[in-house]
Motif scaffolding. Structure first.
Motif, short mmCIF file in Angstrom:
data_model
loop_
_atom_site.label_atom_id
_atom_site.label_comp_id
_atom_site.label_asym_id
_atom_site.label_seq_id
_atom_site.Cartn_x
_atom_site.Cartn_y
_atom_site.Cartn_z
N SER A 150 0.82 -1.21 0.00
CA SER A 150 0.00 0.00 0.00
C SER A 150 0.86 1.27 0.00
O SER A 150 0.38 2.35 -0.32
CB SER A 150 -0.92 0.02 1.21
N ARG A 151 2.12 1.11 0.39
CA ARG A 151 3.07 2.23 0.45
C ARG A 151 4.42 1.75 -0.02
O ARG A 151 4.68 0.55 -0.03
CB ARG A 151 3.20 2.73 1.90
N PRO A 152 5.31 2.67 -0.35
CA PRO A 152 6.66 2.25 -0.74
C PRO A 152 7.36 1.53 0.43
O PRO A 152 7.07 1.80 1.59
CB PRO A 152 7.39 3.57 -1.05
N PRO A 153 8.26 0.60 0.12
CA PRO A 153 8.94 -0.16 1.17
C PRO A 153 9.66 0.69 2.22
O PRO A 153 9.75 0.31 3.38
CB PRO A 153 9.96 -1.01 0.40
N ASN A 154 10.13 1.88 1.83
CA ASN A 154 10.83 2.73 2.79
C ASN A 154 9.86 3.44 3.74
O ASN A 154 10.29 4.11 4.67
CB ASN A 154 11.73 3.75 2.09
N LYS A 155 8.56 3.27 3.54
CA LYS A 155 7.55 3.86 4.42
C LYS A 155 6.86 2.81 5.29
O LYS A 155 5.88 3.09 5.96
CB LYS A 155 6.49 4.59 3.59
N LEU A 156 7.37 1.59 5.27
CA LEU A 156 6.81 0.49 6.07
C LEU A 156 7.84 0.04 7.09
O LEU A 156 8.84 -0.60 6.74
CB LEU A 156 6.42 -0.68 5.17
N SER A 157 7.61 0.38 8.35
CA SER A 157 8.58 -0.01 9.39
C SER A 157 8.39 -1.48 9.77
O SER A 157 7.29 -2.03 9.69
CB SER A 157 8.44 0.87 10.63
N ILE A 158 9.47 -2.08 10.19
CA ILE A 158 9.43 -3.48 10.64
C ILE A 158 8.54 -3.60 11.87
O ILE A 158 7.82 -4.58 12.04
CB ILE A 158 10.85 -4.02 10.89
N LYS A 159 8.55 -2.59 12.72
CA LYS A 159 7.69 -2.62 13.91
C LYS A 159 6.22 -2.66 13.50
O LYS A 159 5.45 -3.46 14.03
CB LYS A 159 7.95 -1.40 14.80
N GLU A 160 5.83 -1.82 12.55
CA GLU A 160 4.45 -1.79 12.08
C GLU A 160 4.06 -3.13 11.47
O GLU A 160 2.97 -3.66 11.72
CB GLU A 160 4.29 -0.67 11.05
N ILE A 161 4.94 -3.70 10.68
CA ILE A 161 4.68 -4.99 10.04
C ILE A 161 4.52 -6.08 11.09
O ILE A 161 3.58 -6.88 11.04
CB ILE A 161 5.81 -5.33 9.05
N ALA A 162 5.43 -6.13 12.05
CA ALA A 162 5.38 -7.16 13.09
C ALA A 162 4.11 -7.03 13.92
O ALA A 162 3.46 -8.04 14.23
CB ALA A 162 6.61 -7.06 13.99
N GLN A 163 3.73 -5.83 14.29
CA GLN A 163 2.51 -5.64 15.07
C GLN A 163 1.28 -6.08 14.29
O GLN A 163 0.37 -6.69 14.85
CB GLN A 163 2.38 -4.19 15.51
N ALA A 164 1.26 -5.80 13.00
CA ALA A 164 0.13 -6.23 12.17
C ALA A 164 0.10 -7.76 12.05
O ALA A 164 -0.97 -8.37 12.15
CB ALA A 164 0.22 -5.59 10.79
N ALA A 165 1.25 -8.35 11.86
CA ALA A 165 1.32 -9.82 11.72
C ALA A 165 0.96 -10.52 13.02
O ALA A 165 0.25 -11.53 13.01
CB ALA A 165 2.72 -10.23 11.27
N GLU A 166 1.44 -9.99 14.13
CA GLU A 166 1.19 -10.61 15.43
C GLU A 166 -0.21 -10.29 15.97
O GLU A 166 -0.72 -11.00 16.84
CB GLU A 166 2.24 -10.16 16.45
N GLY A 167 -0.79 -9.19 15.50
CA GLY A 167 -2.10 -8.79 16.00
C GLY A 167 -2.05 -8.14 17.37
O GLY A 167 -3.06 -8.05 18.06
#
Length: 133
Positions: free
Chosen positions: A66-83
């Motif tokens: 939904s956004r460029p890779p440089n605008k997606l933090s690993i923290k945001e990704i992990a929180q979304a994946a973990e719920g």
């Protein structure tokens, strides 16, 4: 625990999705990564709900960033994946979360909280783009 397989699978999937210029389906990703499709589909839906992915239905459907890779933090990704918010220990974000705190002050908590804050800052600064390079 900081990361589970959900985060691992999310990151591996996002790397493959970021490298493509077209939507990628859960079936394709599960085969490429040798990940159970049902588990991966659930993770991808969570990422879409949290605004990390856009999903498209139909024969040419799938997922794109939904956004460029440089605008997606690993923290945001992990929180979304973990719920949930990620933490080193249950009590590291807040002392009130300590399962063994019986009203007394835990001498480990200041250290754990400091560690959690450093990890949070690092994961906020680290982006998907960093993993692609």
């Amino acid at each position: 625990m900081l990361f589970t397989r959900a985060t691992e699978y999310a990151l591996l999937s996002l790397i493959l999705i970021a490298r493509r210029n077209e939507p990628v389906g859960a079936d394709t990703l599960s085969k490429q990564l040798d990940i159970p499709k049902s588990f991966l589909a659930k993770i991808l839906q969570n990422l879409a709900k949290r605004g990390i992915l856009k999903s498209f239905k139909g024969a040419t459907g799938g997922f794109i960033l939904s956004r460029p890779p440089n605008k997606l933090s690993i923290k945001e990704i992990a929180q979304a994946a973990e719920g949930k918010n990620i933490s080193v220990f249950d009590c590291s974000p807040a002392q009130e979360c300590c399962p063994s705190n019986k009203g007394s002050f835990c001498t480990l908590w200041p250290f754990l909280n400091k560690l959690q804050n450093k990890i949070d800052k690092y994961l906020e600064e680290l982006t998907l783009q960093d993993l692609l390079e």
